[in-house]
Design a protein around this motif. Sequence first.
Motif, short mmCIF file in Angstrom:
data_model
loop_
_atom_site.label_atom_id
_atom_site.label_comp_id
_atom_site.label_asym_id
_atom_site.label_seq_id
_atom_site.Cartn_x
_atom_site.Cartn_y
_atom_site.Cartn_z
N LEU A 1 0.86 -1.18 0.00
CA LEU A 1 0.00 0.00 0.00
C LEU A 1 0.90 1.23 0.00
O LEU A 1 1.76 1.39 0.86
CB LEU A 1 -0.89 0.02 1.24
N TRP B 1 -8.47 2.55 6.26
CA TRP B 1 -7.28 1.97 5.63
C TRP B 1 -6.99 0.54 6.11
O TRP B 1 -6.49 -0.28 5.31
CB TRP B 1 -6.05 2.88 5.83
N LEU C 1 -8.34 -2.29 3.79
CA LEU C 1 -7.88 -2.49 2.42
C LEU C 1 -7.27 -3.87 2.26
O LEU C 1 -6.43 -4.29 3.05
CB LEU C 1 -6.88 -1.41 2.04
N TYR D 1 -4.74 -8.22 4.55
CA TYR D 1 -5.36 -6.94 4.88
C TYR D 1 -4.31 -6.00 5.44
O TYR D 1 -3.39 -6.41 6.16
CB TYR D 1 -6.49 -7.12 5.89
N CYS D 2 -4.47 -4.72 5.14
CA CYS D 2 -3.49 -3.73 5.61
C CYS D 2 -3.50 -3.59 7.13
O CYS D 2 -2.52 -3.10 7.71
CB CYS D 2 -3.75 -2.38 4.94
N ILE E 1 -5.87 -3.62 -4.83
CA ILE E 1 -6.10 -3.27 -3.43
C ILE E 1 -7.46 -2.59 -3.35
O ILE E 1 -7.70 -1.60 -4.03
CB ILE E 1 -5.01 -2.32 -2.87
N ARG E 2 -8.33 -3.12 -2.52
CA ARG E 2 -9.66 -2.53 -2.35
C ARG E 2 -10.26 -3.04 -1.05
O ARG E 2 -9.84 -4.05 -0.50
CB ARG E 2 -10.58 -2.89 -3.52
N THR E 3 -11.26 -2.29 -0.54
CA THR E 3 -12.05 -2.81 0.57
C THR E 3 -12.99 -3.87 0.03
O THR E 3 -13.34 -3.87 -1.15
CB THR E 3 -12.85 -1.69 1.26
N ASP F 1 -11.48 1.60 -3.87
CA ASP F 1 -10.90 0.69 -4.86
C ASP F 1 -9.73 1.40 -5.54
O ASP F 1 -9.92 2.43 -6.19
CB ASP F 1 -11.96 0.29 -5.89
#
Length: 322
Positions: free
Chosen positions: A132, A203, A206, A221-222, A303-305, A311
């Motif tokens: 990220l 964040w 993500l 996941y971040c 990378i997206r939720t 997104d």
Amino acid sequence: MPRTLIRYTANDDASATPAWGVSFGSAIAPLGVGDLSTGRLLTDHWDRIWSLPPAQASLPRARVRLLAPVTTDQQFICQGINYRSHVEESGLQLSQFPFNTLFTKAPSCITAADAPVVRPAHVRLLDYEIELGLVLRRSLPAGARVSADDLGQWLGGVTIVNDLSARDVQLPQGQFYKGKSYRGFGPVGPGLVLLTPEEWRRWPELHMRLAVNGQTRQQAYCREMIHPPAATLTELAGLHDVHAGDLIATGTPAGCAARAPGRAAMFLARHLLSDARKWQLFIRKGLSNPAYLRPGDRLHLSIRTDDGAIDLGEQTTVITGP
């Protein structure tokens, strides 16, 4: 809702001056601000970016060539071993690294999200790392203390970074900068997704994914970061100047091609082999590891939720070279 900044040139004109715009679906609303650095754009035109209406999206994305949304005059700062899973696959113990590991890549390695990457002829162990990317909205004053609730004050947006690494240079020579800074070793984008203060709270949600030739290699996941953004910004502010538009790559999870050998092999290497012999064997074993990148390999990063509300788009990179 997030706003996605796009930097681009005309598809059919290699000499065209780069331009900035805001992406609305399959069309772009040109900002008409000229070829500014990322920092100047965020500093001077923040309000204009957010006020641009979708009705001005008159340029089809299919008619432009995307460029990296972080310009090469910005700093490229990186965090190492910032995910527990990556620490473990590297044969390390988290207790041995209670500190935030920071290093830099050459900004000249930044390239577009869909640009082919040339593997240098002498590099045989080319590895990938999805990360990220955080981009500063404004410069950090010396000694600034950033809290989790302050992220929207200091950060402008997020983007996808692939920290490509020549492991047969980085590790045997002990040179992170050299092994990670070849031209093209920093795909960034496709866009820079600007977030509202409320969206910055998401964040940790993500979800990062990287696949090679359709095979998923990395997924995390971040929220699994060891040193989160606020702590890292605070540490950087106490260390050196960090400016608007600078890029911070926040580390990668497990799944890289490079893996530590078993404990017995590591013990023997540490106590019975010279450094030269140890790295000679590392490279020899790596050459038989099909996970390292070779010409013709195709990478897909996203990378997206999970709900799609934030997104960052998709990176599609092809490795080329001898």
